[in-house]
Design a protein around this motif. Sequence first.
Motif, PDB file in Angstrom:
ATOM      1  N   ARG A 108       0.833  -1.199   0.000  1.00 22.35           N
ATOM      2  CA  ARG A 108       0.000   0.000   0.000  1.00 22.35           C
ATOM      3  C   ARG A 108       0.870   1.252   0.000  1.00 22.35           C
ATOM      4  NH1 ARG A 108      -5.122  -0.292   4.023  1.00 22.35           N
ATOM      5  NH2 ARG A 108      -5.408   1.736   3.018  1.00 22.35           N
ATOM      6  N   LEU A 109       0.543   2.167  -0.900  1.00 20.04           N
ATOM      7  CA  LEU A 109       1.211   3.462  -0.977  1.00 20.04           C
ATOM      8  C   LEU A 109       0.157   4.546  -0.859  1.00 20.04           C
ATOM      9  CD1 LEU A 109       3.544   2.784  -4.057  1.00 20.04           C
ATOM     10  CD2 LEU A 109       4.162   2.625  -1.637  1.00 20.04           C
ATOM     11  N   THR A 110       0.424   5.562  -0.054  1.00 19.39           N
ATOM     12  CA  THR A 110      -0.516   6.668   0.120  1.00 19.39           C
ATOM     13  C   THR A 110       0.059   7.912  -0.530  1.00 19.39           C
ATOM     14  OG1 THR A 110      -1.270   5.740   2.228  1.00 19.39           O
ATOM     15  CG2 THR A 110      -1.808   8.047   1.793  1.00 19.39           C
ATOM     16  N   GLY A 111      -0.659   8.430  -1.506  1.00 17.70           N
ATOM     17  CA  GLY A 111      -0.174   9.611  -2.205  1.00 17.70           C
ATOM     18  C   GLY A 111      -1.006   9.889  -3.438  1.00 17.70           C
ATOM     19  N   THR A 112      -0.517  10.808  -4.273  1.00 16.52           N
ATOM     20  CA  THR A 112      -1.252  11.287  -5.445  1.00 16.52           C
ATOM     21  C   THR A 112      -0.510  10.948  -6.729  1.00 16.52           C
ATOM     22  OG1 THR A 112      -2.115  13.135  -4.132  1.00 16.52           O
ATOM     23  CG2 THR A 112      -2.259  13.333  -6.532  1.00 16.52           C
ATOM     24  N   PHE A 113      -1.214  10.328  -7.658  1.00 12.52           N
ATOM     25  CA  PHE A 113      -0.635  10.041  -8.976  1.00 12.52           C
ATOM     26  C   PHE A 113      -0.295  11.345  -9.684  1.00 12.52           C
ATOM     27  CE2 PHE A 113      -1.545   9.947 -13.544  1.00 12.52           C
ATOM     28  CZ  PHE A 113      -0.611   9.012 -13.977  1.00 12.52           C
ATOM     29  N   MET A 114       0.896  11.399 -10.304  1.00 13.64           N
ATOM     30  CA  MET A 114       1.323  12.598 -11.010  1.00 13.64           C
ATOM     31  C   MET A 114       1.427  12.364 -12.527  1.00 13.64           C
ATOM     32  SD  MET A 114       1.497  14.669  -8.496  1.00 13.64           S
ATOM     33  CE  MET A 114       2.267  16.101  -9.255  1.00 13.64           C
ATOM     34  N   ARG A 115       2.212  11.368 -12.914  1.00 13.62           N
ATOM     35  CA  ARG A 115       2.398  11.139 -14.347  1.00 13.62           C
ATOM     36  C   ARG A 115       3.086   9.800 -14.565  1.00 13.62           C
ATOM     37  NH1 ARG A 115       7.778  12.636 -15.916  1.00 13.62           N
ATOM     38  NH2 ARG A 115       8.930  13.587 -14.183  1.00 13.62           N
ATOM     39  N   ILE A 116       3.236   9.435 -15.847  1.00 10.35           N
ATOM     40  CA  ILE A 116       3.947   8.223 -16.240  1.00 10.35           C
ATOM     41  C   ILE A 116       5.050   8.619 -17.212  1.00 10.35           C
ATOM     42  CG2 ILE A 116       3.755   5.998 -17.421  1.00 10.35           C
ATOM     43  CD1 ILE A 116       0.781   5.993 -16.535  1.00 10.35           C
ATOM     44  N   SER A 117       6.229   8.097 -17.000  1.00  2.13           N
ATOM     45  CA  SER A 117       7.334   8.353 -17.918  1.00  2.13           C
ATOM     46  C   SER A 117       7.909   7.032 -18.409  1.00  2.13           C
ATOM     47  CB  SER A 117       8.429   9.185 -17.249  1.00  2.13           C
ATOM     48  OG  SER A 117       9.056   8.442 -16.205  1.00  2.13           O
ATOM     49  N   ARG A 118       8.569   7.094 -19.560  1.00  2.00           N
ATOM     50  CA  ARG A 118       9.161   5.895 -20.136  1.00  2.00           C
ATOM     51  C   ARG A 118      10.510   6.255 -20.757  1.00  2.00           C
ATOM     52  NH1 ARG A 118       3.818   6.376 -21.433  1.00  2.00           N
ATOM     53  NH2 ARG A 118       2.434   4.698 -20.661  1.00  2.00           N
ATOM     54  N   ASP A 119      11.473   5.359 -20.615  1.00  2.00           N
ATOM     55  CA  ASP A 119      12.771   5.524 -21.257  1.00  2.00           C
ATOM     56  C   ASP A 119      13.334   4.148 -21.568  1.00  2.00           C
ATOM     57  OD1 ASP A 119      13.795   4.512 -18.858  1.00  2.00           O
ATOM     58  OD2 ASP A 119      14.213   6.504 -18.054  1.00  2.00           O
ATOM     59  N   GLU A 120      14.630   4.095 -21.892  1.00  2.00           N
ATOM     60  CA  GLU A 120      15.217   2.815 -22.271  1.00  2.00           C
ATOM     61  C   GLU A 120      15.231   1.805 -21.122  1.00  2.00           C
ATOM     62  OE1 GLU A 120      18.594   5.572 -21.024  1.00  2.00           O
ATOM     63  OE2 GLU A 120      16.698   5.676 -22.126  1.00  2.00           O
ATOM     64  N   HIS A 121      15.025   2.291 -19.901  1.00  2.00           N
ATOM     65  CA  HIS A 121      15.023   1.401 -18.743  1.00  2.00           C
ATOM     66  C   HIS A 121      13.631   0.877 -18.406  1.00  2.00           C
ATOM     67  CE1 HIS A 121      19.184   2.424 -18.106  1.00  2.00           C
ATOM     68  NE2 HIS A 121      18.891   3.706 -18.035  1.00  2.00           N
ATOM     69  N   GLY A 122      12.596   1.424 -19.051  1.00  2.00           N
ATOM     70  CA  GLY A 122      11.250   0.932 -18.797  1.00  2.00           C
ATOM     71  C   GLY A 122      10.268   2.019 -18.400  1.00  2.00           C
ATOM     72  N   THR A 123       9.194   1.595 -17.748  1.00  5.71           N
ATOM     73  CA  THR A 123       8.098   2.495 -17.350  1.00  5.71           C
ATOM     74  C   THR A 123       8.246   2.889 -15.892  1.00  5.71           C
ATOM     75  OG1 THR A 123       6.588   1.451 -18.944  1.00  5.71           O
ATOM     76  CG2 THR A 123       5.590   2.696 -17.131  1.00  5.71           C
ATOM     77  N   ARG A 124       7.967   4.157 -15.620  1.00  4.98           N
ATOM     78  CA  ARG A 124       7.972   4.646 -14.242  1.00  4.98           C
ATOM     79  C   ARG A 124       6.697   5.443 -13.974  1.00  4.98           C
ATOM     80  NH1 ARG A 124      13.163   4.138 -15.477  1.00  4.98           N
ATOM     81  NH2 ARG A 124      14.632   3.452 -13.860  1.00  4.98           N
ATOM     82  N   LEU A 125       6.113   5.171 -12.849  1.00  4.55           N
ATOM     83  CA  LEU A 125       4.976   5.963 -12.377  1.00  4.55           C
ATOM     84  C   LEU A 125       5.483   6.945 -11.334  1.00  4.55           C
ATOM     85  CD1 LEU A 125       1.410   4.894 -11.493  1.00  4.55           C
ATOM     86  CD2 LEU A 125       2.739   6.075  -9.749  1.00  4.55           C
ATOM     87  N   TRP A 126       5.135   8.209 -11.508  1.00  4.34           N
ATOM     88  CA  TRP A 126       5.536   9.258 -10.564  1.00  4.34           C
ATOM     89  C   TRP A 126       4.345   9.592  -9.673  1.00  4.34           C
ATOM     90  CZ3 TRP A 126      10.426  11.806 -10.692  1.00  4.34           C
ATOM     91  CH2 TRP A 126      11.285  11.351 -11.713  1.00  4.34           C
ATOM     92  N   TYR A 127       4.607   9.625  -8.367  1.00  2.97           N
ATOM     93  CA  TYR A 127       3.552   9.988  -7.427  1.00  2.97           C
ATOM     94  C   TYR A 127       4.130  10.855  -6.323  1.00  2.97           C
ATOM     95  CZ  TYR A 127       4.921   6.982  -3.458  1.00  2.97           C
ATOM     96  OH  TYR A 127       5.557   6.432  -2.379  1.00  2.97           O
TER      97      TYR A 127
END
Length: 392
Positions: A108-127
Amino acid sequence: MDFDVIVVGGGPAGATAAEDLARSGHRVALLDRAGRIKPCGGAVPPRLIKDFDIPDEQIVARISTARMISPTGQQVDIPIENGYVGMVDREHFDEFLRQRAADAGATRLTGTFMRISRDEHGTRLWYRPRGSEAAEPIATKLIIGADGARSDVARAEVPGGDTIPYVIAYHEIIAAPEGGTVGYDPMRCDVIYDGRISPDFYGWVFPHGAQASVGMGSGVKGVDLKQATAALRESSGLTECETIRREGAPIPLQPLKRWDNGRDVVLAGDAAGVVAPSSGEGIYYAMIGGRFAAMAASACLASGRAADLKLARRFFMKEHKMVFRVLRVMQDTWYRSDDRRERFVTLCRDIDVQRLTFEAYMNKKLVRARPMAHLRIMAKNIGHLTRLIPAS
């Protein structure tokens, strides 16, 4: 931290998806903003209680009758045969589902979704974690967007995700009247079809044990939702009851045509638009949608094919498309004026309508075993629409 799947949104859809994925052995995170409670009548059918193993303590009331009330005050009581409608309090029910997902292994993570980024290393969700000003990235393979009707994930990632139509629902949770109040029954749900309360949807009084939900919904701009709810409370004899909390939120009107981005995101629940037309029912469809999203994500992780994310919508629509289509026609036909609403409530006196409606509600599928009943209902529909049958 890195995960196989991050689920954004901890309502019934997101919590169900997270639990199913965790029980399947996947590394899953459930990201939720703490403290938000969605306005909801709280009705759940027996099929949900059985399919999702909901314990008795989460059912705060068992409804045995539904009362339909017309613009002129005509009342039609519909007994719920061979079962009941369960009522849940979303404040506690949603947290129960989130904790059950955590107990199954979800983080469980408590916080607010901000955006999704992608690069050669894969997908990242920013919160942005709760209490922090800075956004943090989390590595993941897939993302399930279950963050409501105005889903930030859908708007950013899925074609058409920013155009979903909706109504605004508003309700007040009140302390249930002690000693009984004329017009209020703790074993009965009241549904009010009256243009003075809602010009295009309906109002409701739903018992929640020691509490009750009183509210309405509308997609018409300029409607004063709080004033309409105050009028509903007055007409129901509930004005003097203590108000515990007030909540409002958009309710989607139809499923999106696409639920995935063809790469690493799939939607579930309100974010995918799966609230039943006419009734506004969303909890069951959110949870089954979350389950299908989890199935699609598992298939994608196993195969490496992004196309498998499409399975979520395909499974859901195969099972529920016809019900949604019929309910859409009902809403468009009967909610358009007070004259139509009056005739609709009159139609609800018919025993065939009552039985087929609640059999479909309880089992979540159209009843096909009674062809003569369907023919009789069709004839009565035509009679009301052509005014050959009186409205009351």
